[in-house]
Scaffold this active site. Structure first.
Site: not given
Ligand code: EPZ
Length: 430
Positions: A22-23, A126, A131, A316, A408
């Site tokens: 999915k991701n 989610c 986030r 995840d 999802r």
């Molecule tokens: C991706 O989310 C995945 N989603 C998530 O999977 C996964 O948990 C996550 O990466 C981490 O591996 C998809 O690919 C669709 P991040 P993403 O930006 O990109 C902080 C699932 O269950 N951050 O790597 O949104 C954030 O808050 C989902 O399939 C900022 O502070 O995650 C987090 O603490 C859930 N500012 C960390 O970075 C920003 O602008 C990592 O988030 C962006 C992120």
């Protein structure tokens, strides 16, 4: 709303086909906005997030053609989707469409890269933490975009086009790296993306962009160098297998005992999680057709884990691993370092009899002899499936409410599990 009912106690034996990730599929679909030619994606999973994103893309003007069934294909063979963004007719992604899925925010990058403007509602998704999108916006600003927030929308403008720059992420962000890549491929000049995410889904996007004519060096490393090109072309790309689905079913087998081939899975995408499972007493082997997981007799050993960006243990899979540890012969410690509020499953696992104590970003899980079926409610995708894993080993029947979270991210979950001997059924409505 549908519910899933599981009667625990059966071991899992047989073959579970692993779907496309999915991701990976979501950002790949979004990349179709970067070209006026056709991007054909194979092995796209049949998931509600994919359907929702298709709707969003079609609002921007993307035509979508889904290939019909081919000889020898089962209902679970991934779909082949051809996406053509001949003309971008609308650069606005409104709240009604974006609010249900965080990944849809990423359309902002190809929209501004190709047209010089984008208006995208701040995302939902989610309930696993605040986030924010500050790092995604920082990346766009480094490439010359002007960003404003207007009435809950992010408005990004670059009337003269994006220009290459240096993007240094203070923390690893998957979405930030997807955004930076998709913006940089059409920018004038060279972009350095430093402290880039190395998740396999990021690498999959980079490989697809290269097929479309992008120039990217350092793929798979934390320093990506992108040399912008004037235009991208169509391409054909196969979505990589879902490492989170793989890890989830591997943990289910480790929980119930049994012997299952995870067909099409790639062990190299989740070395850390599979290593942790071996330490817990499961036998894991990489075979020609996929990854085989066995636990016959022998208990579940407690193992401590800390979630980390790839190649570390993935956030995840944290909830699923916690479910497994609820039956371990001792206490384990699980530390969540990626999201600050990703322990929503703890209170639901407790309803099944799990003993878990939370202390900031650490969960102390004391293994119990038995779990007992109950009514539970899922709060996010991975939390929901952790309840499925616990229910498979619980005495009696567990009813999992709010199944739409599972839909999802897990294709044909009931069919895949029941073919291996689990007693799982979906109850419609109610
Ligand atoms: C991706 O989310 C995945 N989603 C998530 O999977 C996964 O948990 C996550 O990466 C981490 O591996 C998809 O690919 C669709 P991040 P993403 O930006 O990109 C902080 C699932 O269950 N951050 O790597 O949104 C954030 O808050 C989902 O399939 C900022 O502070 O995650 C987090 O603490 C859930 N500012 C960390 O970075 C920003 O602008 C990592 O988030 C962006 C992120």
């Amino acid at each position: 709303m549908d519910r899933i009912q599981i009667t625990g106690g059966a071991s899992l034996n047989g073959v579970i086909p692993i779907s496309g990730a999915k991701n990976a599929a979501l950002p790949l679909m979004i990349a179709s906005l970067l070209t006026d030619e056709t991007l054909t994606l194979a092995n796209v999973p049949r998931l509600s997030d994919v359907t929702a994103l298709s709707r969003i893309l079609s609002n921007h003007g993307v035509d979508r053609m889904v290939a019909g069934k081919r000889a020898g294909q089962s209902a679970e063979t991934g779909q082949t989707i051809a996406l053509t963004a001949r003309t971008i007719v609308d650069t606005c992604a409104p709240y009604e469409l974006v609010s249900t899925m965080r990944a849809s925010f990423w359309v902002i990058a190809p929209l501004i890269a190709r047209t010089g403007e984008a208006r995208v509602s701040l995302p939902g998704g989610c309930a696993i933490g605040t986030r924010p999108v500050d790092l995604l916006l920082m990346a766009l600003e480094k490439l010359g975009a002007e960003i404003e927030i207007e009435a809950g929308d992010v408005v990004a403008r670059a009337p003269k086009g994006l220009v290459g720059g240096e993007i240094v992420f203070p923390k690893v962000t998957v979405g930030g790296t997807h955004t930076a890549l998709m913006a940089a491929v059409l920018a004038r000049g060279t972009t350095h993306i430093v402290n880039a995410a190395r998740e396999p889904e990021v690498t999959d996007l980079a490989h697809c962009l290269v097929k479309m004519g992008a120039r990217i060096e350092g793929i798979g490393t934390s320093h990506l160098v992108v040399t912008g090109v004037a235009r991208l072309t169509g391409a054909h790309h196969t979505v990589l297998p879902d490492r989170i689905e793989t890890g989830t079913y591997a943990m289910a087998v480790a929980m119930t005992g049994g012997d299952v081939l995870l067909e099409g899975a790639r062990a190299d995408l989740l070395d850390s999680a599979l290593g942790t499972l071996s330490q817990s007493g499961a036998e894991v082997s990489s075979e020609e057709g996929g990854v085989r997981i066995r636990r016959n007799g022998g208990g579940i050993a407690p193992v401590d884990v800390t979630t980390e960006p790839f190649p570390g243990f993935p956030t995840d899979l944290q909830a699923q691993f916690m479910a497994l540890m609820t039956r371990a012969g001792g206490t384990s410690t699980i530390r969540e370092t990626i999201f600050e509020n990703r322990f929503m499953h703890v209170q639901e696992l407790a309803r099944l009899g799990a003993r878990i104590r939370l202390d900031g970003d650490v969960a102390h899980v004391e293994g119990v002899e038995r779990l007992k079926g109950a009514q539970v409610m899922a709060t996010d995708l991975r939390a929901s499936v952790s309840l499925v894993i616990a229910a498979l080993a619980a005495e009696g029947t567990t009813t999992i409410n709010r199944v739409y979270h599972l839909d999802r991210g897990f294709e044909a979950l009931e069919a895949k599990l029941s073919r291996c001997g689990a007693q799982v059924q979906r109850i419609a409505g109610g």
